[in-house]
Design a protein around this motif. Structure first.
Motif, PDB file in Angstrom:
ATOM      1  N   LEU A   1       0.833  -1.208   0.000  1.00  0.00           N
ATOM      2  CA  LEU A   1       0.000   0.000   0.000  1.00  0.00           C
ATOM      3  C   LEU A   1       0.867   1.257   0.000  1.00  0.00           C
ATOM      4  O   LEU A   1       0.579   2.223  -0.712  1.00  0.00           O
ATOM      5  N   GLY A   2       1.940   1.248   0.781  1.00  0.00           N
ATOM      6  CA  GLY A   2       2.855   2.386   0.807  1.00  0.00           C
ATOM      7  C   GLY A   2       3.515   2.600  -0.548  1.00  0.00           C
ATOM      8  O   GLY A   2       3.625   3.730  -1.030  1.00  0.00           O
ATOM      9  N   SER A   3       3.929   1.512  -1.167  1.00  0.00           N
ATOM     10  CA  SER A   3       4.557   1.596  -2.479  1.00  0.00           C
ATOM     11  C   SER A   3       3.576   2.110  -3.526  1.00  0.00           C
ATOM     12  O   SER A   3       3.913   2.998  -4.327  1.00  0.00           O
ATOM     13  N   LEU A   4       2.370   1.570  -3.523  1.00  0.00           N
ATOM     14  CA  LEU A   4       1.353   2.022  -4.480  1.00  0.00           C
ATOM     15  C   LEU A   4       1.021   3.493  -4.280  1.00  0.00           C
ATOM     16  O   LEU A   4       0.867   4.244  -5.243  1.00  0.00           O
ATOM     17  N   SER A   5       0.931   3.894  -3.023  1.00  0.00           N
ATOM     18  CA  SER A   5       0.625   5.288  -2.712  1.00  0.00           C
ATOM     19  C   SER A   5       1.700   6.221  -3.270  1.00  0.00           C
ATOM     20  O   SER A   5       1.393   7.246  -3.887  1.00  0.00           O
ATOM     21  N   LYS A   6       2.971   5.867  -3.085  1.00  0.00           N
ATOM     22  CA  LYS A   6       4.066   6.678  -3.606  1.00  0.00           C
ATOM     23  C   LYS A   6       4.038   6.727  -5.132  1.00  0.00           C
ATOM     24  O   LYS A   6       4.253   7.783  -5.721  1.00  0.00           O
ATOM     25  N   ARG A   7       3.791   5.587  -5.768  1.00  0.00           N
ATOM     26  CA  ARG A   7       3.759   5.531  -7.232  1.00  0.00           C
ATOM     27  C   ARG A   7       2.610   6.377  -7.783  1.00  0.00           C
ATOM     28  O   ARG A   7       2.769   7.073  -8.783  1.00  0.00           O
ATOM     29  N   MET A   8       1.460   6.313  -7.135  1.00  0.00           N
ATOM     30  CA  MET A   8       0.320   7.102  -7.616  1.00  0.00           C
ATOM     31  C   MET A   8       0.553   8.595  -7.393  1.00  0.00           C
ATOM     32  O   MET A   8       0.167   9.416  -8.220  1.00  0.00           O
ATOM     33  N   LYS A   9       1.203   8.941  -6.281  1.00  0.00           N
ATOM     34  CA  LYS A   9       1.468  10.354  -5.995  1.00  0.00           C
ATOM     35  C   LYS A   9       2.442  10.936  -7.020  1.00  0.00           C
ATOM     36  O   LYS A   9       2.309  12.082  -7.441  1.00  0.00           O
ATOM     37  N   ALA A  10       3.424  10.134  -7.452  1.00  0.00           N
ATOM     38  CA  ALA A  10       4.421  10.595  -8.427  1.00  0.00           C
ATOM     39  C   ALA A  10       3.932  10.454  -9.869  1.00  0.00           C
ATOM     40  O   ALA A  10       4.601  10.912 -10.792  1.00  0.00           O
ATOM     41  N   ALA A  11       2.773   9.838 -10.063  1.00  0.00           N
ATOM     42  CA  ALA A  11       2.298   9.544 -11.419  1.00  0.00           C
ATOM     43  C   ALA A  11       1.968  10.808 -12.199  1.00  0.00           C
ATOM     44  O   ALA A  11       1.388  11.749 -11.675  1.00  0.00           O
ATOM     45  N   ARG A  12       2.356  10.768 -13.442  1.00  0.00           N
ATOM     46  CA  ARG A  12       1.967  11.808 -14.393  1.00  0.00           C
ATOM     47  C   ARG A  12       1.229  11.077 -15.515  1.00  0.00           C
ATOM     48  O   ARG A  12       1.852  10.444 -16.361  1.00  0.00           O
ATOM     49  N   VAL A  13      -0.098  11.150 -15.461  1.00  0.00           N
ATOM     50  CA  VAL A  13      -0.926  10.424 -16.424  1.00  0.00           C
ATOM     51  C   VAL A  13      -0.822  11.089 -17.788  1.00  0.00           C
ATOM     52  O   VAL A  13      -1.003  12.289 -17.926  1.00  0.00           O
ATOM     53  N   VAL A  14      -0.503  10.275 -18.782  1.00  0.00           N
ATOM     54  CA  VAL A  14      -0.345  10.752 -20.152  1.00  0.00           C
ATOM     55  C   VAL A  14      -1.277   9.935 -21.043  1.00  0.00           C
ATOM     56  O   VAL A  14      -1.304   8.713 -20.959  1.00  0.00           O
ATOM     57  N   ASP A  15      -2.022  10.627 -21.881  1.00  0.00           N
ATOM     58  CA  ASP A  15      -2.900   9.955 -22.834  1.00  0.00           C
ATOM     59  C   ASP A  15      -2.189   9.930 -24.178  1.00  0.00           C
ATOM     60  O   ASP A  15      -2.088  10.959 -24.846  1.00  0.00           O
ATOM     61  N   PRO A  16      -1.668   8.753 -24.601  1.00  0.00           N
ATOM     62  CA  PRO A  16      -0.938   8.669 -25.866  1.00  0.00           C
ATOM     63  C   PRO A  16      -1.772   9.109 -27.079  1.00  0.00           C
ATOM     64  O   PRO A  16      -1.212   9.546 -28.083  1.00  0.00           O
ATOM     65  N   ALA A  17      -3.089   9.016 -26.976  1.00  0.00           N
ATOM     66  CA  ALA A  17      -3.952   9.432 -28.085  1.00  0.00           C
ATOM     67  C   ALA A  17      -3.849  10.938 -28.328  1.00  0.00           C
ATOM     68  O   ALA A  17      -4.190  11.416 -29.413  1.00  0.00           O
ATOM     69  N   GLN A  18      -3.382  11.690 -27.335  1.00  0.00           N
ATOM     70  CA  GLN A  18      -3.260  13.140 -27.460  1.00  0.00           C
ATOM     71  C   GLN A  18      -1.866  13.589 -27.915  1.00  0.00           C
ATOM     72  O   GLN A  18      -1.555  14.779 -27.856  1.00  0.00           O
ATOM     73  N   ALA A  19      -1.030  12.644 -28.356  1.00  0.00           N
ATOM     74  CA  ALA A  19       0.334  12.980 -28.774  1.00  0.00           C
ATOM     75  C   ALA A  19       0.310  14.008 -29.898  1.00  0.00           C
ATOM     76  O   ALA A  19      -0.427  13.865 -30.869  1.00  0.00           O
ATOM     77  N   SER A  20       1.120  15.050 -29.762  1.00  0.00           N
ATOM     78  CA  SER A  20       1.131  16.116 -30.764  1.00  0.00           C
ATOM     79  C   SER A  20       1.986  15.756 -31.979  1.00  0.00           C
ATOM     80  O   SER A  20       1.664  16.125 -33.094  1.00  0.00           O
ATOM     81  N   ASP A  21       3.087  15.034 -31.764  1.00  0.00           N
ATOM     82  CA  ASP A  21       3.960  14.641 -32.868  1.00  0.00           C
ATOM     83  C   ASP A  21       3.886  13.133 -33.047  1.00  0.00           C
ATOM     84  O   ASP A  21       4.588  12.385 -32.385  1.00  0.00           O
ATOM     85  N   ARG A  22       3.051  12.698 -33.956  1.00  0.00           N
ATOM     86  CA  ARG A  22       2.844  11.263 -34.185  1.00  0.00           C
ATOM     87  C   ARG A  22       3.841  10.685 -35.184  1.00  0.00           C
ATOM     88  O   ARG A  22       3.751   9.516 -35.524  1.00  0.00           O
ATOM     89  N   THR A  23       4.788  11.491 -35.643  1.00  0.00           N
ATOM     90  CA  THR A  23       5.787  10.996 -36.587  1.00  0.00           C
ATOM     91  C   THR A  23       7.038  10.503 -35.870  1.00  0.00           C
ATOM     92  O   THR A  23       7.927   9.954 -36.502  1.00  0.00           O
ATOM     93  N   ARG A  24       7.089  10.692 -34.586  1.00  0.00           N
ATOM     94  CA  ARG A  24       8.248  10.274 -33.797  1.00  0.00           C
ATOM     95  C   ARG A  24       7.799   9.389 -32.634  1.00  0.00           C
ATOM     96  O   ARG A  24       6.649   9.406 -32.240  1.00  0.00           O
ATOM     97  N   VAL A  25       8.747   8.649 -32.093  1.00  0.00           N
ATOM     98  CA  VAL A  25       8.465   7.733 -30.987  1.00  0.00           C
ATOM     99  C   VAL A  25       8.514   8.493 -29.671  1.00  0.00           C
ATOM    100  O   VAL A  25       9.555   9.044 -29.305  1.00  0.00           O
ATOM    101  N   TRP A  26       7.370   8.536 -28.985  1.00  0.00           N
ATOM    102  CA  TRP A  26       7.258   9.123 -27.653  1.00  0.00           C
ATOM    103  C   TRP A  26       6.458   8.173 -26.787  1.00  0.00           C
ATOM    104  O   TRP A  26       6.088   7.085 -27.218  1.00  0.00           O
TER     105      TRP A  26
END
Length: 160
Positions: free
Chosen positions: A64-89
């Motif tokens: 639970l402590g580990s999950l809590s730390k991981r969720m707190k540090a998480a930066r959720v990114v939606d790959p569908a919103q990628a601005s440059d689809r010609t490169r690997v991100w």
């Protein structure tokens, strides 16, 4: 824990959250009940329910402590919103051909979502770091435990 953000997809964050809620809301309370019942049975030194229960509670609390730390540090990114689809991100599904003409399809996901058997590699893995910013046709050299390999990017796709 490092200062690097924990990039993660929406689905990956939901999976972390679901595990946290299942442990905290279901499994832990049930185990506390069992340990409480076992403690009331007398001698705790040879009480398997009590000893195992306490051990499992410590494991759950650490997770639970580990999950809590991981969720707190998480930066959720939606790959569908990628601005440059010609490169690997982050979130890209990349088709590669190696030195032996073997084709490989990899998806770059958060480190908490890694599943190499299904081609989902963590964002900080050596091959993912080498592929960052690559375009179709680019050659990338990667040092792996089995030696150095060269890959050519043949296709890049992002989810819709």
């Amino acid at each position: 824990m490092t200062d690097r953000p924990n990039y993660i997809t929406l689905a990956g964050y939901a999976a972390l959250r679901a595990e946290y809620e299942q442990l905290f809301g279901t499994e832990r309370p049930q185990l506390v009940e069992v340990v409480s019942w076992a403690a009331g049975n007398g001698d705790r030194s040879e009480n398997g329910d009590y000893l195992y229960g306490k051990k499992r509670l410590r494991e759950i609390d650490r997770r639970l402590g580990s999950l809590s730390k991981r969720m707190k540090a998480a930066r959720v990114v939606d790959p569908a919103q990628a601005s440059d689809r010609t490169r690997v991100w982050f979130g890209a599904c990349v088709t590669l051909i190696d030195d032996d003409e073997q084709e490989r399809v990899l998806t770059l996901v958060g480190d908490d979502e890694t599943d190499t058997g299904n081609g989902r590699i963590g964002w900080s893995a050596p091959i993912a770091r080498a592929l960052r910013g690559a375009a179709v046709g680019d050659l990338r050299r990667v040092t792996l435990p089995v030696g150095e390999r060269e890959y050519q990017v043949t296709a890049i796709a992002y989810p819709d």
